[in-house]
Design an enzyme around this catalytic site. Structure first.
Site, PDB file in Angstrom:
ATOM      1  N   GLY A   1       0.832  -1.201   0.000  1.00  0.00           N
ATOM      2  CA  GLY A   1       0.000   0.000   0.000  1.00  0.00           C
ATOM      3  C   GLY A   1       0.866   1.249   0.000  1.00  0.00           C
TER       4      GLY A   1
ATOM      5  N   ASP B   1      -1.851  -2.010 -10.711  1.00  0.00           N
ATOM      6  CA  ASP B   1      -1.640  -2.242 -12.140  1.00  0.00           C
ATOM      7  C   ASP B   1      -0.459  -1.416 -12.643  1.00  0.00           C
ATOM      8  OD1 ASP B   1      -3.931  -3.816 -11.957  1.00  0.00           O
ATOM      9  OD2 ASP B   1      -5.241  -2.138 -12.463  1.00  0.00           O
TER      10      ASP B   1
END
Lengths: 308, 308
Positions: A218, A248
């Site tokens: 994260g 992505d």
């Protein structure tokens, strides 16, 4: 050429509303449509970085048509395989006040055995010309849970490096087929290995068959366990914003470095900077090139002392 | 032939989810698509009752194409006028546990002056062959707020009875053009007249220009103030269920009675029974013919003693 595979492509729709209140009626003030699915997102970032990129997977029905129309002006080649069912939509309902989003994901079309065969034929042909392959996202209904393992094996048989970014049982099966890289996030890693501590879980994932594992932590960046060493890569400060598409973008950064033969620290710096530039961009899933370039030199990559 | 006008047609999408929780991700378990917009709903009920029915309004873009494809197998004639913009979608998110729905309505395409002219030409031609006209729902962007008043005048000039079912300023302006009937619900009536007491508000609405006003009182039925008298129509017991489309079914019942020259009590009984049969149907916006027939004889219509 880099090939990205999105078996469950999507038309990503964003609805802007004042604030989502369950069981009331909302006027949507703005509608944005984008071609989506994780592999499509990866391809868009790769193309923006100047890589020759081909998108495959399935598209069908009216929504599949809209998806292909939206792909057409982008600098990626559309090699999607037709499917009789209708490509799914995803609806992200964004609250104007807070920017928080509520996600509604359609299941996607059921893929039949003949369609899967047609895809495999197209895939094998595309893989022959590829410098790397990325297998991304969930499986649509009808596709067997070992499908990614099959695609990993076929890429390896063609000596093409293969990156797998999925979750759950398809990830578990896919890892066993020995992909070059998997990129789970902390939750996926914990579900896969049962371990919560990132370094332990990442090492465990690697022992299951992947040559390298890059775990996304994260806002804290990436943790990579590879044959060449173990690294942590972190942005200068934790970034806050919309995390849609950040994973992505990280995959795109890793692929970009892989096909250019960059060393791991460079690959990880690219992936971390692209991911942060995506979180910081005002539009969900987009990344800002200037932010990426500015961040790239400021990413800290630290090698971990102990053996992988 | 009965003509229904839906200037802001819609593709109505229903998403079944376990329970809608803001700012989380939901797997949609079932997707239903129907041609929508209030006039389209009215036409569908009229056609089920055996009336020759024509649908006009606007349709455009991919969503307009899907809407027309879904209309094609229904026993209504598609006389929609093309528009350059894309027909809106509405998304109803239905909680599996409670059946409660959360509604997300796109704004609809902006209609240009040339498109409005093309519509007026088509409308005048269709009105000539119509036994009655229903003007239904909201106005899309680009259409002037007095549009319904204009359409009411044109129908009256052709001596064709006209029913108006809209809200807000378009209703206020439309009533002043003296439609044969308006069908506001209690909220719309209160916004129009400032009065909360239904009988007082309904009489006030009629004084603004409508020949007759039928107010829907939700589960309690209908209140009609007409040149021939004042009536209340109520189902045998208040019905509970999904009210989506109940108002449109009531309009269909009123139109059905109107074109057959039925007396007001009969018209109101049809409208109340159709409305209740819609609330009781398992699928949102549908009505069950057997329930309608069974209810029809059990509707109580009571004349109000004092003058309208």
């Amino acid at each position: 050429m880099i090939l990205t595979v999105t078996l469950n492509t999507a038309l990503d729709i964003t609805y802007q509303v004042d604030a989502l209140t369950p069981h009331t009626t909302h006027r949507v003030t703005d509608v944005i449509e984008r071609p989506g699915g994780k592999g499509v997102n990866v391809a868009r970032v790769l193309a923006a970085l100047g890589h020759d990129t081909v998108v495959t997977g399935f598209a069908g029905g009216t929504t599949g048509g809209v998806l292909r129309d939206l792909l057409a002006p982008l600098p990626v080649r559309d090699a999607l395989v037709p499917v009789a069912g209708t490509t799914r939509r995803t609806v992200a309902v964004a609250d104007a006040a807070t920017g928080d989003t509520t996600q509604l994901n359609e299941p996607g079309p059921t893929v039949g055995p003949d369609e899967w065969s047609a895809f495999l034929t197209a895939y094998e042909e595309l893989v022959r010309d590829a410098d790397a392959v990325a297998l991304c996202g969930s499986l649509p209904p009808g596709i067997h849970v070992g499908a990614y393992a099959d695609l990993v094996r076929r890429a390896r048989a063609a000596s093409v490096p293969v990156v797998l970014d999925t979750s759950g049982e398809p990830l578990r099966r896919g890892i066993a087929a020995r992909p070059d890289l998997v990129k789970p996030n902390a939750d996926e890693l914990a579900r896969l290995t049962g371990a919560r501590e990132p370094l332990r879980a990442t090492r465990d994932a690697r022992r299951r068959g992947a040559h390298a594992v890059v775990a996304s932590l994260g806002p804290d960046g990436l943790l990579a366990v590879t044959p060449d060493g173990t690294w942590r890569a972190a942005p200068p400060e934790p970034v806050r914003g919309n995390p849609t598409g950040a994973g992505d973008s990280a995959v795109a950064g890793l692929l970009s470095g892989l096909v250019e033969g960059a060393a791991w620290p460079d690959r990880l710096a690219r992936a971390t900077a692209l991911s942060a530039a995506t979180v910081l961009a005002p539009a969900a899933g987009e990344f800002d090139m200037a932010t990426y370039r500015e961040l790239l030199s400021r990413i800290t990559v630290t090698e971990h002392a102990t053996a992988a």
